[in-house]
Design a protein around this motif. Structure first.
Motif, PDB file in Angstrom:
ATOM      1  N   MET A 220       0.830  -1.204   0.000  1.00  0.00           N
ATOM      2  CA  MET A 220       0.000   0.000   0.000  1.00  0.00           C
ATOM      3  C   MET A 220       0.867   1.257   0.000  1.00  0.00           C
ATOM      4  SD  MET A 220      -3.148   0.767  -0.217  1.00  0.00           S
ATOM      5  CE  MET A 220      -3.922  -0.783   0.242  1.00  0.00           C
ATOM      6  N   VAL A 221       2.000   1.230   0.713  1.00  0.00           N
ATOM      7  CA  VAL A 221       2.916   2.374   0.710  1.00  0.00           C
ATOM      8  C   VAL A 221       3.457   2.605  -0.698  1.00  0.00           C
ATOM      9  CG1 VAL A 221       5.147   3.207   1.517  1.00  0.00           C
ATOM     10  CG2 VAL A 221       3.555   2.187   3.138  1.00  0.00           C
ATOM     11  N   LEU A 222       3.869   1.513  -1.365  1.00  0.00           N
ATOM     12  CA  LEU A 222       4.379   1.648  -2.746  1.00  0.00           C
ATOM     13  C   LEU A 222       3.288   2.148  -3.678  1.00  0.00           C
ATOM     14  CD1 LEU A 222       6.541  -1.611  -2.993  1.00  0.00           C
ATOM     15  CD2 LEU A 222       7.327   0.724  -2.571  1.00  0.00           C
ATOM     16  N   TRP A 223       2.047   1.707  -3.412  1.00  0.00           N
ATOM     17  CA  TRP A 223       0.927   2.176  -4.232  1.00  0.00           C
ATOM     18  C   TRP A 223       0.734   3.685  -4.048  1.00  0.00           C
ATOM     19  CZ3 TRP A 223      -3.746   4.440  -2.870  1.00  0.00           C
ATOM     20  CH2 TRP A 223      -4.708   4.537  -3.870  1.00  0.00           C
ATOM     21  N   ILE A 224       0.862   4.183  -2.826  1.00  0.00           N
ATOM     22  CA  ILE A 224       0.739   5.621  -2.567  1.00  0.00           C
ATOM     23  C   ILE A 224       1.786   6.386  -3.373  1.00  0.00           C
ATOM     24  CG2 ILE A 224       1.038   7.399  -0.799  1.00  0.00           C
ATOM     25  CD1 ILE A 224      -0.186   5.453   1.224  1.00  0.00           C
ATOM     26  N   TYR A 225       3.023   5.896  -3.365  1.00  0.00           N
ATOM     27  CA  TYR A 225       4.094   6.561  -4.114  1.00  0.00           C
ATOM     28  C   TYR A 225       3.802   6.531  -5.610  1.00  0.00           C
ATOM     29  CZ  TYR A 225       7.426   7.475  -0.343  1.00  0.00           C
ATOM     30  OH  TYR A 225       8.058   7.993   0.762  1.00  0.00           O
ATOM     31  N   ASP A 226       3.359   5.377  -6.113  1.00  0.00           N
ATOM     32  CA  ASP A 226       3.097   5.263  -7.554  1.00  0.00           C
ATOM     33  C   ASP A 226       1.952   6.164  -7.976  1.00  0.00           C
ATOM     34  OD1 ASP A 226       5.138   3.448  -7.803  1.00  0.00           O
ATOM     35  OD2 ASP A 226       3.836   1.682  -7.598  1.00  0.00           O
ATOM     36  N   GLN A 227       0.905   6.251  -7.156  1.00  0.00           N
ATOM     37  CA  GLN A 227      -0.228   7.116  -7.490  1.00  0.00           C
ATOM     38  C   GLN A 227       0.196   8.582  -7.531  1.00  0.00           C
ATOM     39  OE1 GLN A 227      -3.567   6.251  -8.273  1.00  0.00           O
ATOM     40  NE2 GLN A 227      -2.508   4.289  -8.551  1.00  0.00           N
ATOM     41  N   PHE A 228       1.043   8.981  -6.598  1.00  0.00           N
ATOM     42  CA  PHE A 228       1.484  10.376  -6.564  1.00  0.00           C
ATOM     43  C   PHE A 228       2.370  10.683  -7.765  1.00  0.00           C
ATOM     44  CE2 PHE A 228       4.255  13.869  -5.129  1.00  0.00           C
ATOM     45  CZ  PHE A 228       3.297  14.776  -4.711  1.00  0.00           C
ATOM     46  N   ILE A 229       3.247   9.741  -8.118  1.00  0.00           N
ATOM     47  CA  ILE A 229       4.119   9.937  -9.286  1.00  0.00           C
ATOM     48  C   ILE A 229       3.289  10.001 -10.562  1.00  0.00           C
ATOM     49  CG2 ILE A 229       5.947   8.852 -10.681  1.00  0.00           C
ATOM     50  CD1 ILE A 229       7.079   7.734  -8.056  1.00  0.00           C
ATOM     51  N   ALA A 230       2.174   9.241 -10.581  1.00  0.00           N
ATOM     52  CA  ALA A 230       1.315   9.239 -11.766  1.00  0.00           C
ATOM     53  C   ALA A 230       0.481  10.504 -11.893  1.00  0.00           C
ATOM     54  CB  ALA A 230       0.402   8.014 -11.742  1.00  0.00           C
ATOM     55  N   GLY A 231       0.459  11.341 -10.873  1.00  0.00           N
ATOM     56  CA  GLY A 231      -0.243  12.616 -10.979  1.00  0.00           C
ATOM     57  C   GLY A 231      -1.384  12.804 -10.012  1.00  0.00           C
ATOM     58  N   SER A 232      -1.688  11.809  -9.176  1.00  0.00           N
ATOM     59  CA  SER A 232      -2.761  11.966  -8.192  1.00  0.00           C
ATOM     60  C   SER A 232      -2.308  12.874  -7.060  1.00  0.00           C
ATOM     61  CB  SER A 232      -3.180  10.605  -7.628  1.00  0.00           C
ATOM     62  OG  SER A 232      -3.688   9.777  -8.644  1.00  0.00           O
ATOM     63  N   SER A 233      -3.223  13.665  -6.526  1.00  0.00           N
ATOM     64  CA  SER A 233      -2.905  14.544  -5.406  1.00  0.00           C
ATOM     65  C   SER A 233      -3.016  13.767  -4.101  1.00  0.00           C
ATOM     66  CB  SER A 233      -3.847  15.748  -5.374  1.00  0.00           C
ATOM     67  OG  SER A 233      -5.172  15.321  -5.076  1.00  0.00           O
ATOM     68  N   GLU A 234      -2.493  14.357  -3.026  1.00  0.00           N
ATOM     69  CA  GLU A 234      -2.569  13.713  -1.720  1.00  0.00           C
ATOM     70  C   GLU A 234      -4.023  13.527  -1.280  1.00  0.00           C
ATOM     71  OE1 GLU A 234      -0.746  16.341  -2.565  1.00  0.00           O
ATOM     72  OE2 GLU A 234       0.969  16.660  -1.229  1.00  0.00           O
ATOM     73  N   THR A 235      -4.869  14.508  -1.590  1.00  0.00           N
ATOM     74  CA  THR A 235      -6.279  14.410  -1.215  1.00  0.00           C
ATOM     75  C   THR A 235      -6.972  13.277  -1.961  1.00  0.00           C
ATOM     76  OG1 THR A 235      -6.346  16.785  -0.774  1.00  0.00           O
ATOM     77  CG2 THR A 235      -8.457  15.675  -1.070  1.00  0.00           C
ATOM     78  N   GLU A 236      -6.680  13.130  -3.258  1.00  0.00           N
ATOM     79  CA  GLU A 236      -7.281  12.048  -4.042  1.00  0.00           C
ATOM     80  C   GLU A 236      -6.820  10.688  -3.532  1.00  0.00           C
ATOM     81  OE1 GLU A 236      -7.648  14.461  -8.304  1.00  0.00           O
ATOM     82  OE2 GLU A 236      -5.925  13.166  -7.888  1.00  0.00           O
ATOM     83  N   ILE A 237      -5.536  10.591  -3.172  1.00  0.00           N
ATOM     84  CA  ILE A 237      -5.015   9.326  -2.631  1.00  0.00           C
ATOM     85  C   ILE A 237      -5.685   9.000  -1.304  1.00  0.00           C
ATOM     86  CG2 ILE A 237      -2.942   8.191  -1.736  1.00  0.00           C
ATOM     87  CD1 ILE A 237      -1.320   9.827  -3.752  1.00  0.00           C
ATOM     88  N   ALA A 238      -5.850  10.006  -0.454  1.00  0.00           N
ATOM     89  CA  ALA A 238      -6.501   9.790   0.840  1.00  0.00           C
ATOM     90  C   ALA A 238      -7.938   9.332   0.653  1.00  0.00           C
ATOM     91  CB  ALA A 238      -6.450  11.076   1.666  1.00  0.00           C
ATOM     92  N   SER A 239      -8.647   9.915  -0.314  1.00  0.00           N
ATOM     93  CA  SER A 239     -10.044   9.525  -0.565  1.00  0.00           C
ATOM     94  C   SER A 239     -10.138   8.075  -1.018  1.00  0.00           C
ATOM     95  CB  SER A 239     -10.659  10.444  -1.619  1.00  0.00           C
ATOM     96  OG  SER A 239     -10.685  11.781  -1.162  1.00  0.00           O
ATOM     97  N   GLN A 240      -9.218   7.660  -1.892  1.00  0.00           N
ATOM     98  CA  GLN A 240      -9.233   6.272  -2.371  1.00  0.00           C
ATOM     99  C   GLN A 240      -8.935   5.295  -1.242  1.00  0.00           C
ATOM    100  OE1 GLN A 240      -7.278   5.499  -6.253  1.00  0.00           O
ATOM    101  NE2 GLN A 240      -6.992   7.717  -6.421  1.00  0.00           N
ATOM    102  N   LEU A 241      -7.981   5.648  -0.382  1.00  0.00           N
ATOM    103  CA  LEU A 241      -7.657   4.779   0.748  1.00  0.00           C
ATOM    104  C   LEU A 241      -8.848   4.634   1.686  1.00  0.00           C
ATOM    105  CD1 LEU A 241      -4.043   6.038   1.580  1.00  0.00           C
ATOM    106  CD2 LEU A 241      -4.646   3.796   0.676  1.00  0.00           C
ATOM    107  N   ASN A 242      -9.540   5.741   1.933  1.00  0.00           N
ATOM    108  CA  ASN A 242     -10.696   5.697   2.831  1.00  0.00           C
ATOM    109  C   ASN A 242     -11.844   4.904   2.212  1.00  0.00           C
ATOM    110  OD1 ASN A 242      -9.401   7.244   4.806  1.00  0.00           O
ATOM    111  ND2 ASN A 242     -10.086   9.177   3.888  1.00  0.00           N
ATOM    112  N   GLU A 243     -12.016   5.003   0.892  1.00  0.00           N
ATOM    113  CA  GLU A 243     -13.060   4.226   0.215  1.00  0.00           C
ATOM    114  C   GLU A 243     -12.787   2.734   0.306  1.00  0.00           C
ATOM    115  OE1 GLU A 243     -13.231   5.689  -3.739  1.00  0.00           O
ATOM    116  OE2 GLU A 243     -14.155   7.621  -3.192  1.00  0.00           O
TER     117      GLU A 243
END
Length: 534
Positions: A220-243
Motif C-alpha cells: 500500500m505504501v508503494l501504491w501511494i508513491y506510484d499514485q502520486f508519481i502518476a499525478g494523483s494529489s494527496e487528497t485524491e489518494i486519501a479519498s481512495q484509501l478511505n473508500e
C-alpha cells in the motif's frame, strides 16, 4: 521555626506532638517501588520524632524540573496558603524529591512560601532540630544547586547519548508509521520481538530499530508513491484509501497530511534523523537548522526504494518552485471564496495549494498572507481590537496614577520610557499591567496576570477588566515578595489569600507615596512597639 536558641532534642520534639504531611515524587512511571520506599523512609523518620502523618501528597511519574504538571505539589502549596492544612511540617525524602528546578532558587522560594505560613519544610536526609542557622541555609542552597546542576549535566549527557545511538542506526522514540514496525534488539543486536503501539523497551541495553511492516501495508505504501508519481494529489489518494477501508497507523481515516507524511519522511528509505527540533530542560520545542540535524543514512531496511522516493521529492520541489507569490495568493483567495474562512488545516487539505508552511516561509507568516488577500480572521480581529483598546487604557491608567500621586505629594513621579515602571521615593518601583477577561468554553470567566519578571518591580498593580473588557472591574496590588514570577490566574471569586490584595480603588497605593517626617515615623514606631509589648 526558632532562629536563635539551641537545637531541640528528639525528646523535646516528641513532646510537641507535631502533625505532618509527606510529599512523594518520582520522575518516571517505571520506578514502581520508589513511592513505597519513600513512604517507608519518611514514616520511619516521622516516628523517630513523634510526628503524626495526617496527609500525603504524591506526584508519580512527573519531572521535578518545573511545577507545571506537579498537581499534588501545587495542591500542597495551595492548601497551606489557603489555610486548609492541619499540619505544621512537610517531610520529603531528600531535596531532589522536593524538586530539581532549573533555577535552584525556585526550590527555596516554594519552601519560603510554606514557612511564611508557619509550616516547616524538612528533608529526611538531615536531623530535625526545628532551628535555622546560617550553616543550615548554606547547605540547603548547595543541595538545591547540586540538584539543578545534576539536571543540566544529565540533559547534556542524555542528548549526547541519543545522538551517538542515532549515528549507530538505533531509533530514538516516536511512532513507526504506516507500513513500518519497531523491532526490539537485545544487547547483542539480535532481534528480540516486535513492539506494538505503546510498548517500549524495559532494559537499558536493549535497542530499537525500524523495519518494514506486513506485506499488505508495504504494498500500500508503494501504491501511494506510484499514485502520486502518476499525478494523483494527496487528497485524491486519501479519498481512495478511505473508500477501500484502509486506516492509517493510528487506526483513523487518511487525510492529505497523513499521506504527505508517508511521501516525505526519510524513514521510509531507511534513514534515521534526529534533532530536527529540540526543547531541552522542559523548554518550548523549536526547529533546528538542517546543519544541526543528526542523521544516519541507510540505518534500516527501506520500505520504499530510493528511486521512487527521490522522484516524489523532485515533484514536491518543482511544485513549490514553480508556484509564484502571485499564484499562491490567487489560490489562497480562491480557497477563501470557497470555504468562507482560512486556517493552516484548511490550506493543508487543499490539493491545489502548497502546504501552509510554504506560505509562512514566503510571506513571513499566515496572518500576513491573509492580510494580503484582504482576509482577517474574526477571532484574531476581535483580539487585536481589544488589545488596542487595552493598550490605550493602560496609558490612561498610568497617567491617572501619576497625576494623583503628584497632586497628593506635590512632587514629580518619574516614568521609565522603555519599561513604563513608576518610581516612588527613588526606591519603590511599580508596574501596571492590564488583565483582560476571557471566557472558557464552559462559560467560566478567567483573568490572567502576567508579571514583568525581567523588570523586577517591587509592586505589580493588576487592573482587572470587566467581562466586556470595556471598563475597570477592580485592582490587585501584588508585592514582589509574594508574587514574583510567571503568571497568576484569577476567577470571578478569589476569596482567601488573594482577596487580601484586591482593592476597588488605588487609594491604598496612593497612601504609600505619602512622605512623613522622621520624627513622626520614630514616634509611631515607638508607640507601636509599646502597644505590642503589652
Amino acid at each position: 521555626m526558632q532562629q536563635t536558641r539551641a537545637a531541640y532534642t528528639p525528646a523535646e520534639i516528641k513532646s510537641l506532638c507535631l502533625k505532618g504531611a509527606m510529599y512523594i515524587r518520582m520522575s518516571t512511571e517505571l520506578q514502581v517501588e520508589s513511592p513505597e520506599n519513600q513512604d517507608r523512609a519518611i514514616r520511619a523518620y516521622a516516628d523517630e520524632y513523634g510526628i503524626e502523618i495526617i496527609k500525603t501528597y504524591a506526584d508519580l511519574g512527573v519531572s521535578g524540573i518545573t511545577t507545571e504538571k506537579r498537581e499534588q505539589f501545587q495542591t500542597l502549596i495551595d492548601d497551606v496558603e489557603q489555610g486548609r492544612n492541619g499540619y505544621n511540617i512537610v517531610l520529603y525524602l531528600d531535596e531532589t524529591r522536593w524538586g530539581r528546578f532549573v533555577d535552584s532558587r525556585e526550590a527555596e522560594y516554594h519552601r519560603m512560601r510554606l514557612e511564611r505560613k508557619n509550616v516547616l519544610c524538612q528533608s529526611c536526609e538531615k536531623p530535625l532540630t526545628l532551628t535555622s542557622n546560617l550553616a543550615d541555609r548554606i547547605m540547603t542552597l548547595l543541595r538545591d544547586e547540586s540538584a539543578s546542576d545534576y539536571c543540566r549535566q544529565l540533559s547534556q549527557k542524555v542528548w549526547a547519548g541519543q545522538c551517538n545511538l542515532v549515528t549507530k542506526g538505533f531509533r530514538q522514540g516516536g511512532v513507526a508509521g504506516f507500513g513500518l514496525r519497531r523491532m526490539l534488539l537485545d544487547e547483542t543486536g539480535r532481534p528480540k520481538q516486535e513492539l506494538a503501539m505503546g510498548q517500549r523497551k524495559s532494559l537499558l541495553t536493549e535497542r530499537v530499530i525500524l523495519m518494514p511492516g506486513p506485506d499488505d501495508e508495504r504494498r500500500m505504501v508503494l501504491w501511494i508513491y506510484d499514485q502520486f508519481i502518476a499525478g494523483s494529489s494527496e487528497t485524491e489518494i486519501a479519498s481512495q484509501l478511505n473508500e477501500q477501508g484502509v486506516r492509517n497507523h493510528f487506526g483513523r481515516p487518511w487525510s492529505r497530511g497523513t499521506v504527505g507524511e508517508v511521501l516525505t519522511n526519510e524513514k521510509y528509505v531507511g534513514n534515521n534523523l534526529f534533532n530536527r527540533t529540540s526543547g531541552k530542560m522542559k523548554s518550548r520545542a523549536k526547529p533546528n537548522p538542517e546543519s544541526e540535524w543528526v542523521r544516519k543514512d541507510r540505518a534500516f531496511e527501506p520500505a520504499v526504494d530510493m528511486e521512487r522516493f527521490c522522484t516524489v521529492q523532485g515533484i514536491y520541489r518543482e511544485r513549490n518552485k514553480k508556484t509564484s507569490d502571485e499564484e499562491m495568493l490567487l489560490g489562497l483567495r480562491d480557497l477563501y471564496a470557497r470555504q468562507g474562512r482560512l486556517s493552516a488545516l484548511i490550506i493543508d487539505e487543499a490539493d491545489f495549494l502548497p502546504p501552509s508552511c510554504l506560505f509562512r516561509t514566503r510571506f513571513g507568516g499566515l496572518l500576513r498572507a491573509y492580510r494580503m488577500i484582504g482576509y482577517t480572521p474574526k477571532r484574531d480581529y476581535q483580539y487585536v481590537v481589544i488589545n488596542q483598546r487595552l493598550r490605550a487604557l493602560h496609558a490612561e491608567i498610568v497617567a491617572d496614577v501619576v497625576h494623583s500621586i503628584e497632586n497628593l505629594c506635590s512632587r514629580r513621579v518619574p516614568i521609565d520610557p522603555e519599561s513604563c515602571l513608576l518610581e516612588l521615593n527613588r526606591n519603590l518601583f511599580i508596574s501596571v499591567v492590564i488583565s483582560r477577561c476571557f471566557t472558557t468554553p464552559s462559560g467560566i470567566r478567567r483573568w490572567k496576570i502576567r508579571f514583568d519578571s525581567g523588570l523586577r518591580p517591587d509592586i505589580t498593580v493588576a487592573v482587572r477588566m470587566d467581562p466586556h473588557n470595556e471598563a475597570i472591574l477592580d485592582y490587585y496590588i501584588l508585592p514582589a515578595l509574594e508574587f514574583s514570577c510567571g503568571q497568576l490566574k484569577l476567577s470571578e471569586d478569589n476569596a482567601g489569600f488573594l482577596d487580601g490584595f484586591r482593592a476597588d480603588t488605588l487609594d491604598y497605593l496612593l497612601n504609600l507615596s505619602v512622605n512623613i517626617s522622621l520624627d513622626k515615623a520614630v514616634e509611631h514606631g515607638a508607640w507601636d512597639s509599646s502597644t505590642h509589648s503589652h
